[in-house]
Motif scaffolding. Structure first.
Motif, short mmCIF file in Angstrom:
data_model
loop_
_atom_site.label_atom_id
_atom_site.label_comp_id
_atom_site.label_asym_id
_atom_site.label_seq_id
_atom_site.Cartn_x
_atom_site.Cartn_y
_atom_site.Cartn_z
N ARG A 90 38.89 27.86 1.66
CA ARG A 90 39.44 28.86 2.69
C ARG A 90 39.40 30.26 2.28
O ARG A 90 40.14 30.51 1.24
CB ARG A 90 40.56 28.35 3.40
CG ARG A 90 40.42 26.98 4.24
CD ARG A 90 41.40 26.73 5.05
NE ARG A 90 41.19 25.50 5.85
CZ ARG A 90 40.82 24.19 5.27
NH1 ARG A 90 40.41 24.07 3.92
NH2 ARG A 90 40.67 23.21 5.94
N ALA A 91 38.70 31.07 3.06
CA ALA A 91 38.70 32.63 2.69
C ALA A 91 40.21 33.02 2.96
O ALA A 91 40.85 32.49 3.71
CB ALA A 91 37.75 33.36 3.58
N VAL A 92 40.83 33.85 2.12
CA VAL A 92 41.98 34.48 2.29
C VAL A 92 41.66 36.04 2.89
O VAL A 92 41.18 36.65 2.61
CB VAL A 92 42.73 34.75 0.78
CG1 VAL A 92 43.92 35.60 0.76
CG2 VAL A 92 42.92 33.54 -0.06
N ARG A 93 42.39 35.66 4.17
CA ARG A 93 42.63 36.98 4.94
C ARG A 93 43.12 38.19 4.39
O ARG A 93 44.12 38.07 3.74
CB ARG A 93 43.09 36.98 6.20
CG ARG A 93 42.03 35.67 7.10
CD ARG A 93 42.66 35.72 8.47
NE ARG A 93 41.85 34.47 9.34
CZ ARG A 93 40.95 34.54 9.75
NH1 ARG A 93 40.06 35.85 9.75
NH2 ARG A 93 40.28 33.55 10.11
N GLU A 94 42.55 39.40 4.45
CA GLU A 94 43.18 40.50 3.90
C GLU A 94 44.37 41.11 4.76
O GLU A 94 44.30 40.73 5.85
CB GLU A 94 42.31 41.76 3.90
CG GLU A 94 41.22 41.76 2.83
CD GLU A 94 40.45 42.99 3.01
OE1 GLU A 94 39.99 43.15 1.77
OE2 GLU A 94 40.21 43.65 3.92
N SER A 95 45.37 41.35 4.32
CA SER A 95 46.77 41.90 5.12
C SER A 95 46.56 43.47 5.17
O SER A 95 46.32 44.15 4.40
CB SER A 95 47.96 41.41 4.22
OG SER A 95 48.13 42.09 3.04
N GLY A 96 47.16 43.57 6.52
CA GLY A 96 47.04 45.13 6.81
C GLY A 96 46.04 45.65 7.77
O GLY A 96 45.40 46.20 8.09
#
Length: 73
Positions: A67-73
């Motif tokens: 699963r792709a890791v979503r960027e935070s912020g």
């Protein structure tokens, strides 16, 4: 316009389907006309045909996050 889809295969390469152009760091464009409507790109780092997959991932036991890791912020 046809949609480009990039799918991470289970412990394998990225499969890219759709109208894409691949250009390396030197500006060389790869002719993808003979591979049809999809291409598989290495993500294990061990392929001898980078950026393309040569199935080395299965020989070295590559395991990937699926699963792709979503960027935070």
């Amino acid at each position: 316009m046809e949609k480009v889809v990039i799918k991470a295969r289970h412990n394998g390469p990225y499969k890219v389907t759709g109208p894409v152009t691949i250009i390396d760091a030197d500006g060389t464009e790869y002719d993808l006309s003979e591979v049809g409507d999809s291409v598989v790109l290495c993500r294990c780092g061990a392929s001898t045909t980078k950026p393309f997959c040569d199935k080395t991932h299965s020989k070295i036991g590559f395991e990937a996050a699926e699963r792709a890791v979503r960027e935070s912020g």
